[in-house]
Design a protein around this motif. Structure first.
Motif, short mmCIF file in Angstrom:
data_model
loop_
_atom_site.label_atom_id
_atom_site.label_comp_id
_atom_site.label_asym_id
_atom_site.label_seq_id
_atom_site.Cartn_x
_atom_site.Cartn_y
_atom_site.Cartn_z
N ASP A 1 25.05 31.75 41.01
CA ASP A 1 23.73 31.43 40.44
C ASP A 1 23.61 29.92 40.20
O ASP A 1 22.55 29.32 40.45
CB ASP A 1 23.53 32.19 39.13
N ARG A 2 24.69 29.32 39.70
CA ARG A 2 24.67 27.88 39.47
C ARG A 2 24.54 27.12 40.78
O ARG A 2 23.82 26.11 40.87
CB ARG A 2 25.95 27.46 38.74
N PHE A 3 25.23 27.60 41.81
CA PHE A 3 25.12 26.97 43.13
C PHE A 3 23.69 27.06 43.66
O PHE A 3 23.15 26.09 44.20
CB PHE A 3 26.08 27.64 44.11
N VAL A 4 23.07 28.23 43.51
CA VAL A 4 21.70 28.42 43.99
C VAL A 4 20.75 27.46 43.28
O VAL A 4 19.85 26.87 43.90
CB VAL A 4 21.26 29.89 43.80
N GLN A 5 20.94 27.27 41.97
CA GLN A 5 20.08 26.36 41.21
C GLN A 5 20.22 24.93 41.69
O GLN A 5 19.22 24.22 41.90
CB GLN A 5 20.41 26.46 39.72
N GLN A 6 21.46 24.48 41.88
CA GLN A 6 21.68 23.11 42.34
C GLN A 6 21.21 22.92 43.78
O GLN A 6 20.66 21.88 44.13
CB GLN A 6 23.16 22.75 42.21
N ASN A 7 21.41 23.93 44.61
CA ASN A 7 20.96 23.86 45.99
C ASN A 7 19.44 23.82 46.06
O ASN A 7 18.85 23.11 46.88
CB ASN A 7 21.50 25.07 46.77
N GLN A 8 18.78 24.59 45.17
CA GLN A 8 17.32 24.59 45.12
C GLN A 8 16.79 23.23 44.67
O GLN A 8 15.79 22.74 45.22
CB GLN A 8 16.84 25.69 44.16
N THR B 1 34.58 25.00 42.45
CA THR B 1 34.66 26.46 42.66
C THR B 1 35.85 26.80 43.54
O THR B 1 36.60 27.75 43.26
CB THR B 1 33.35 26.97 43.29
N LEU B 2 36.04 26.04 44.61
CA LEU B 2 37.16 26.31 45.50
C LEU B 2 38.50 26.05 44.82
O LEU B 2 39.46 26.81 45.00
CB LEU B 2 37.02 25.45 46.77
N HIS B 3 38.57 24.97 44.03
CA HIS B 3 39.83 24.65 43.35
C HIS B 3 40.19 25.72 42.30
O HIS B 3 41.37 26.01 42.09
CB HIS B 3 39.73 23.28 42.67
N GLY B 4 39.16 26.27 41.68
CA GLY B 4 39.41 27.26 40.64
C GLY B 4 39.07 28.67 41.07
O GLY B 4 38.68 29.50 40.24
N ASN C 1 36.00 37.41 36.94
CA ASN C 1 34.84 38.06 37.56
C ASN C 1 33.57 37.22 37.37
O ASN C 1 32.49 37.73 37.03
CB ASN C 1 34.64 39.46 36.98
N ALA C 2 33.71 35.90 37.61
CA ALA C 2 32.59 34.97 37.38
C ALA C 2 31.91 34.57 38.68
O ALA C 2 31.20 33.55 38.73
CB ALA C 2 33.10 33.74 36.66
N GLN C 3 32.10 35.36 39.73
CA GLN C 3 31.50 34.99 41.02
C GLN C 3 29.98 34.89 40.94
O GLN C 3 29.36 33.98 41.50
CB GLN C 3 31.89 36.00 42.11
N SER C 4 29.38 35.83 40.23
CA SER C 4 27.92 35.86 40.14
C SER C 4 27.39 34.62 39.42
O SER C 4 26.41 34.00 39.85
CB SER C 4 27.47 37.13 39.42
#
Length: 311
Positions: A226-233, A208-211, A219-222
């Motif tokens: 969401d993907r980060f939240v899933q992996q973090n969960q 995410t940081l590299h891209g 506009n793909a921040q959301s």
């Protein structure tokens, strides 16, 4: 075959990285033996002082026992500190050497070879995973020796005082150890899964940081969030399952030792009444059980560290 492979890899790792520091470990073992030997002598002196109360020579005996206990206590402080320095220092040096070796190896690989792994996976291996290896060769090695020596020396003193009481007191501890062994297999799988989840999480953050410009441009921040939240969960749930296993299995040895003390007071009190043992010997025996509490308490953490290092 699959079960043997991780063990062979760990043994190869230990042979390559710990062998240069064998003198450190030998010195640490010697001081650990000295620490435990002094610890098991203190209850003997305590029993002598208590049994001497009310006798004609009680003041002299108690004074000698008090001085001896004080000197032994000071000796324990010195040799215990030295044993930890001799065990923990190689762990730090091995961690330093291992990180240098991994970076040097990565720099020799071709780009197509590096593409087999995610960046986050490499970062996770060179930071978190190596920390577990350092704990394995440092704290883990110290506790393996400490628990083994403590059980042998304390067990010998307990049997010398009363074989019957020793058998009754060790029975709950052995039963607790069997239950802990039952949970090790599940713990190993969850540790491996936890480290994989952390690797996925690190990879997602780095990508995410590299891209970041591309993410913002489309506009793909959301979606990325969401993907980060899933992996973090997923990482959170895996660690919560690990915590539940630790919460249930790790304190078992301490609770078993508490049950041993209850049995000791019940049976030992009756043995004092029948004059099978003296009051001082009973108190000394109780102290031996208390001495076992610390290595048994660390046994749960030792199993955790060993499984993480194996993974």
């Amino acid at each position: 075959m699959d079960a043997e492979r991780p063990l062979k890899q760990v043994l190869r790792f230990l042979n390559q990285y710990t062998r240069p520091y064998w003198r450190w470990y030998v010195g640490g073992i010697i001081f650990l033996i000295a620490t435990n030997w002094l610890a098991v002598q203190i209850p003997r002196q305590l029993a002598i002082a208590i049994d001497a109360m009310g006798t004609d020579n009680s003041a002299h005996v108690i004074e000698n026992a008090t001085v001896t206990i004080a000197l032994m206590g000071l000796g324990i402080i010195v040799v215990r500190t030295l044993s930890r320095v001799l065990f923990f220092t190689p762990g730090r040096l091995i961690e330093f050497q291992l990180k240098n070796d991994i970076l040097a190896h990565l720099l020799r690989l071709q780009p197509q070879q590096l593409s087999r792994w995610e960046s986050g996976d490499i970062v996770s291996r060179t930071s978190n995973d190596i920390t577990y290896l350092r704990a394995l060769v440092g704290f883990g090695g110290l506790q393996i020796v400490n628990v083994s020596v403590a059980i042998i020396l304390v067990g010998y003193q307990m049997i010398d005082l009363s074989p019957r009481l020793t058998l009754l007191c060790l029975a709950p501890m052995l039963f607790g150890l069997l239950i802990v062994q039952f949970g090790i297999g599940k713990f190993y799988l969850l540790v491996k899964q936890s480290q994989e989840r952390l690797s996925d999480l690190s990879s997602h953050i780095l990508s995410t940081l590299h891209g970041i410009h591309t993410v913002q441009g489309f506009n793909a921040q959301s979606a990325m969030n969401d993907r980060f939240v899933q992996q973090n969960q997923a990482y959170l749930e895996t660690n919560l399952r690990l915590a539940r296993i630790r919460t249930f299995f790790m304190p078992l040895m301490v609770h078993a030792a508490g049950l041993s003390i209850a049995i000791l007071l019940l049976v030992g009190g009756r043995m004092v009444e029948s004059q099978s043992i003296t009051v001082g010997e009973l108190i000394g025996f109780t102290t031996y059980v208390a001495i076992l509490l610390n290595p048994l308490r660390s046994l749960g953490w030792l199993l955790s560290i060993f499984q993480r290092g194996m993974t």
